[in-house]
Design a protein around this motif. Structure first.
Motif, short mmCIF file in Angstrom:
data_model
loop_
_atom_site.label_atom_id
_atom_site.label_comp_id
_atom_site.label_asym_id
_atom_site.label_seq_id
_atom_site.Cartn_x
_atom_site.Cartn_y
_atom_site.Cartn_z
N LYS A 1 -40.74 -4.18 14.54
CA LYS A 1 -40.30 -5.53 14.18
C LYS A 1 -39.25 -6.05 15.16
O LYS A 1 -39.26 -7.21 15.56
CB LYS A 1 -39.75 -5.58 12.76
N GLU A 2 -38.34 -5.18 15.58
CA GLU A 2 -37.28 -5.62 16.49
C GLU A 2 -37.80 -5.82 17.91
O GLU A 2 -37.14 -6.46 18.72
CB GLU A 2 -36.12 -4.62 16.45
N GLY A 3 -38.93 -5.24 18.22
CA GLY A 3 -39.58 -5.53 19.49
C GLY A 3 -39.19 -4.64 20.65
O GLY A 3 -39.53 -4.93 21.80
N GLY A 4 -38.48 -3.54 20.37
CA GLY A 4 -38.19 -2.58 21.43
C GLY A 4 -39.49 -2.02 21.99
O GLY A 4 -40.52 -1.99 21.31
N THR A 5 -39.45 -1.57 23.25
CA THR A 5 -40.68 -1.08 23.88
C THR A 5 -40.69 0.44 24.03
O THR A 5 -41.57 0.99 24.69
CB THR A 5 -40.88 -1.74 25.25
N GLY A 6 -39.73 1.09 23.43
CA GLY A 6 -39.70 2.55 23.47
C GLY A 6 -38.64 3.05 22.52
O GLY A 6 -37.86 2.26 21.96
N PHE A 7 -38.63 4.38 22.32
CA PHE A 7 -37.72 4.97 21.34
C PHE A 7 -37.31 6.35 21.82
O PHE A 7 -38.09 7.07 22.43
CB PHE A 7 -38.42 5.05 19.99
N LEU A 8 -36.08 6.71 21.52
CA LEU A 8 -35.59 8.05 21.88
C LEU A 8 -34.97 8.73 20.67
O LEU A 8 -34.32 8.09 19.85
CB LEU A 8 -34.55 7.94 23.01
N TYR A 9 -35.23 10.03 20.55
CA TYR A 9 -34.54 10.82 19.51
C TYR A 9 -33.96 12.06 20.17
O TYR A 9 -34.65 12.75 20.93
CB TYR A 9 -35.49 11.19 18.38
N TRP A 10 -32.71 12.35 19.84
CA TRP A 10 -31.97 13.34 20.63
C TRP A 10 -32.45 14.78 20.47
O TRP A 10 -32.43 15.54 21.42
CB TRP A 10 -30.48 13.24 20.33
N GLY A 11 -32.90 15.13 19.27
CA GLY A 11 -33.25 16.55 19.09
C GLY A 11 -34.19 16.80 17.95
O GLY A 11 -34.08 16.18 16.88
N THR A 12 -35.10 17.71 18.16
CA THR A 12 -36.06 18.06 17.12
C THR A 12 -35.82 19.45 16.55
O THR A 12 -36.31 19.77 15.47
CB THR A 12 -37.49 18.03 17.68
N ASN A 13 -35.09 20.27 17.30
CA ASN A 13 -34.91 21.68 16.89
C ASN A 13 -33.45 22.08 16.97
O ASN A 13 -33.13 23.22 17.26
CB ASN A 13 -35.75 22.60 17.78
N CYS A 14 -32.55 21.12 16.72
CA CYS A 14 -31.13 21.40 16.95
C CYS A 14 -30.43 21.93 15.72
O CYS A 14 -29.45 21.36 15.23
CB CYS A 14 -30.46 20.16 17.52
N TYR A 15 -30.95 23.06 15.20
CA TYR A 15 -30.24 23.74 14.13
C TYR A 15 -29.15 24.61 14.73
O TYR A 15 -29.02 24.71 15.96
CB TYR A 15 -31.18 24.60 13.28
N GLU A 16 -28.40 25.22 13.86
CA GLU A 16 -27.27 26.04 14.27
C GLU A 16 -27.76 27.26 15.05
O GLU A 16 -28.88 27.73 14.88
CB GLU A 16 -26.50 26.44 13.00
#
Lengths: 657, 657
Positions: free
Chosen positions: B540-555
């Motif tokens: 909806k906001e119209g950004g053309t990409g997305f980033l997420y910092w971590g998928t496996n960042c457990y302790e």
């Protein structure tokens, strides 16, 4: 953009405080490796963990918790420390062992299994508290997400499963027999990571393998089966052929470990336990006080006969029905509780009776004279059908009972919370009848208000306080709801002032739906000390007895193992203090709740307080409650266990001979 | 007594409203038997339940739930209804089956086990979606008490355990292959109460029995083993003796059922399923839209290489290390995600790279040209050690990559959230270096504020908005935190207005610690639609990409199966979208979270919305979001699943050919 938005939408001081997380060293609390796993060395490696070679300490956290702790699945580990307990003779003292996996060592969907083995507790003079007799282990099972049901752990296979990311708890109870010599008893509990039965699936013979084995044995038998042999050559051939088949069977992978081992692979040997088990040291001081077999404070608790009939599919009056009631009666006695069975009629009429057999039956005497029973309800049979037969039978009951020494424990419980003048009149009529059979009958009436429709008093509280004026001499045990008091302990004196102890009048109390949090009650989800404090409150307020409406009043079900549902409209746990064992295993033994155990603890605390007061006076007893911080009032009592042990320790130190 | 106390302490209207509970019919909601168990007749009886003779419907509740539901252990049963799903080709659509025992039929501490068997889904033209390939079952396992981990159910033994009073959930995913013919596919899922393996313990051969069998086989072999026989009589005797031993073995109780049955006792036969199973009917409409293999919106997600190295005990650069990274890369691709590996340096420097092999390695081309990869990070090696060798190697990488067709997917991610002018200068220096190798490099920079210490703008939000002026031409992908926007969608235009699309500048967004509830994010404990709405928001906001910092960042942990701990200071689940399989079973396959599945669903929703907009224009696409009630803004989106299906159904109806 409006000025008011600048803070929420962007920057400045607010922002750096809630800066997004980072992985690097700069990230402070969010940085990687902040919490060290605390694992011993790196001996575990990256492969499947061989639990027989790794110390269980590397596989799981083990720590102890007091019996008043609600150990949730999210409970965080604490250091393992020695458990030191104090108990009188004829007392049960409990604590919990909390377990949480550090890693998973099972391959079958759980984190792993642990075996929990307890040694006998021994004193230096050679006396013992024996495992399974005096020491029992139960698994704490959540009900509606709250740790509550105490499901016995099979002593022959004392294992429980641990799940990833979940804390489990085991309830350990030490039951000190009446005749146990005082002294310091010491022992250990070994907690050992083991393979689960499912993990060792490959070690046992799966069904398909058994079929193969069966077929091979049959074909081998076909070969060797005696018959007329045509020649010695045929016999040699048959023997050779049988040997080939047998060798193939012996090659079955499922039998390979049989040739290597001594056949006792399932037993855990002491060396193994010494090398790999977590050891919880346990010491129990048994002191020279014996809790009276008959509780000093009668606590009468209802058991719904209708619930038993429905759930266990028993017809009223059949042998199975008597057995079930008998089983429940005996089981509840261990909690210093005086049970009564009950069935509700219309308008809160109640049929309450402690013994299902008539007074002239041998079982009746056995029940009523049981020293553990502090009070018993005599059934007022006409409450169900007011026939002449019922009245005659009642008269006969009273005739028999009033001559017995246990008659002083007898009471009639006729009506639950009468609300109006009409209901008061009914009680008076019954009372007149009963007193004509025996002038010294005791009638118990529960109430939380005065009768509506009467002009007893200008305020509702005054109307409540004046109830004895209306019910005298038709009630001797005035049993009021703690809910009426709220947190106003000072109102007790108003209630007591209206009573005539000279006429044998007593003040008892009860809890049920109310009072609610933060006051003491037995609802699920309340704190452990809140459960235990119900009895502290009774002792401090000075009531001479206690009533609880129901111990098994879950929702209707027609199957023993049906899910336990709490009744709608009641706070969870209200009226349910134990569960049918069938829900949790094949056992028919009821499963106690932690709340029921805390009731027992509270009843035991009363004996400690009574002992102390008998030596130093009631004022000193009350001062002890206050100075230990254990109980100061209905909304001021300890949330932690510490003060409970301080109180008990103080009684021990000041009262031991 | 003070007047103010009269209400709390006693009587009147207040009191009758909170009258204590009763068991009789007068008790209304609290009365006994208010909720009927809903059991069919009374066929179950009071004994141990024989699950083979009782319809599973009498033993457990089964109902379906949408994929956006968080099915907790306390989830209340609903009626069982047919499940109707819609999916494009190359789409995964999921739903959940919730299960709750009505009774316990196991005797081993659980309520019972159920087997879950799915038929293939078939269309009337004979096309199929095949079980285990296109249809998978996973158990929903709570993490910190929240249903999150999706642990695969073994297709060879598709059973799960149910616990008394607990609702369990199974996550069913249908993966429609690219080439699947459109049509209506129908099938069924059979849910059957079964004995647990522990219940049938007595049926399998325990260890002691196996030893006995082994010894008897050996002694039988001793008898038949070929040798020089002294006489035919000896041979007869040996044959007779062997037969006796064999007959005794055949009498072993553990083999008794082998002679009665056909040898396929473990397989559940179709008749049994038809007679006793709960049947969940399932229909899937596959439509003639194929989700593009390359996601329309690049979503780049970090995988911590340090976490992998530590937990799996892998040394950087070894064969095992490459294997582990490769495994993670491939596994994450299925979620329409473009992974990058990462390692943090000091001051939020970051080394981000999608492929662990150098550009001239065959694997590099395989990685970068994978059509499922929408964007890839090129490692800026000098970030770790700024040597000439590192610089030369980097130059070589760029030289190779810039000539490839996939170069348009390349980006450099150099710094995470630069905060001050010094850090901005570092980015500019690196950018100058990179642009000297290839003028068209794309540099991605994440930020949530302007540089401190600069006089960029009078307000923090303006400083944030003006960042492109500072970073041009040193950043092409301006990646901002959704947290900055808060619920002010209108601020998007301010951000976008500063960008120069003519210079290839793009606006991407990210979430991490913020925004928090009620805005969309992926924290544990948020609603399912809240997880899925992250991607609705992006669209909806119209950004053309997305980033997420971590998928496996457990302790940090040094053992694959170590308990998963979330990092301190982060909201639970932040930076953790999947779990190591080793925690839950012997499998090395990562275990997805429900949140990761909802991310995939959100990515798929974007393709639906894009298709719709490509036909009817973006304004109509936005109107669709609004009129279905699916997503209106960061704090106004559907809490229930219904509107999601309405949106998808509308796209299907209006876009199918």
């Amino acid at each position: 953009m409006e000025p008011g938005d600048s803070n929420s939408a962007a920057g400045g001081k607010t922002q750096s405080a809630s800066a997004p997380p980072v992985e690097g060293v700069a990230g402070g609390g969010t940085s990687y490796g902040w919490v060290d796993g605390g694992l011993r060395g790196t001996s575990l490696g990256a492969g499947v963990i061989d639990h027989t070679k790794v110390h269980s300490e590397d596989l799981l956290h083990v720590w102890s918790m007091p019996s008043t702790a609600n150990v949730s699945q999210q409970e965080a580990p604490r250091p393992l420390e020695k458990v030191n307990l104090l108990a009188a003779r004829n007392e049960r003292e409990s604590f919990q062992i909390a377990l949480r996996p550090k890693v998973s060592w099972s391959t079958s969907g759980i984190a792993g299994s642990v075996q929990i083995q307890c040694t006998d507790l021994c004193s230096s003079s050679g006396d013992r508290l024996v495992v399974d007799q005096s020491i029992t282990l139960r698994r704490v099972v959540p009900i509606l997400g709250v740790p509550d049901a105490l499901v016995p752990i099979d002593p022959l296979s004392p294992q429980i499963s641990l799940y990833p990311g979940e804390t489990a708890a085991v309830w350990v109870s030490l039951n000190v027999p009446c005749g146990q010599p005082p002294g310091l008893y010491e022992g250990e509990i070994f907690i050992t990571a083991v393979k689960t039965e499912l993990d060792s699936r490959t070690e046992s013979l799966p069904k398909s393998e058994r079929y193969r084995l069966y077929r091979e044995l049959r074909s081998c038998l076909d070969i060797t089966e005696p018959r007329d042999y045509s020649s010695p050559e045929e016999m040699v051939q048959r023997l050779t052929s049988a040997s080939t088949t047998l060798r193939r069977m012996l090659d079955n992978p499922a039998l390979q470990d049989c040739q290597e081992s001594n056949g006792f692979g399932d037993m855990m040997d002491e060396d193994v336990m010494n090398n790999v088990s977590v050891r919880l040291k346990l010491s129990l001081t048994v002191w020279d006080f014996t809790l009276p077999v008959t509780p000093s404070l009668p606590a009468v608790f209802g058991i719904s006969e209708t619930v038993i009939e429905d759930r266990f599919c028993l017809e009223h009056g059949t042998e199975g029905w008597y057995d079930a009631l008998d089983h429940h009666f005996r089981w509840l006695l261990q909690f210093r509780i005086s049970p009564f069975f009950c069935r509700w009629g219309d308008s809160m009429r109640i049929l309450a009776y402690t013994c299902p057999w008539p007074a002239d039956h041998p079982k009746a005497n056995e029940y009523y004279s049981d020293p553990r029973l502090a009070a018993y309800a005599v059934p007022y049979a006409p409450i169900l059908s007011c026939t002449d037969a019922a009245k005659n039978s009642l008269r006969r009951e009273v005739e028999i009972l009033k001559s017995k020494p246990h008659w002083s424990k007898a009471y009639f419980y006729l009506w639950d919370e009468p609300l109006n003048v009409e209901q008061y009149d009914m009680i008076c009529n019954i009372s007149n009848e009963l007193r004509s059979y025996s002038p010294d009958v005791r009638i118990l009436t529960t109430y939380y208000c005065g009768p509506s429709g009467s002009e007893l008093a200008p305020s509702t509280f005054e109307a409540f306080v004046k109830v004895p004026n209306v019910l005298r001499p038709h009630t001797q045990i005035f049993c009021t709801s703690e809910w009426v008091l709220g947190t106003r302990e000072d109102l007790v004196k108003d209630i007591v002032a209206e009573l005539r102890p000279d006429l044998g009048e007593e003040w008892w109390t009860y809890v049920c739906m109310g009072p609610s949090d933060p006051q003491p009650n037995w609802h699920l989800g309340m704190r452990g000390t809140q459960h235990r404090a119900v009895m502290w409150r009774v002792w401090k307020e000075g009531g001479t007895g206690f009533l609880y409406w129901g111990t098994n009043c879950y929702e209707k079900a027609m199957i023993p193992s049906a899910e336990i549902c709490f009744r709608r409209g009641l706070p969870p746990g209200d009226g349910v203090l134990f569960y049918p064992g069938e829900v949790f295993s094949s056992s028919h033994e009821p499963v106690a709740s932690t709340r029921l155990e805390r009731i027992l603890s509270g009843m035991q605390d009363i004996e400690y307080l009574k002992l102390y007061s008998s030596r130093y006076g009631r004022e000193e007893g009350l001062a002890l409650l206050e100075k230990t911080g254990m109980y100061l009032g209905p909304d001021r009592y300890t949330l932690d266990h510490g003060p409970v042990d301080v109180m008990r320790g103080e009684v021990y130190r000041s009262c031991r001979s």
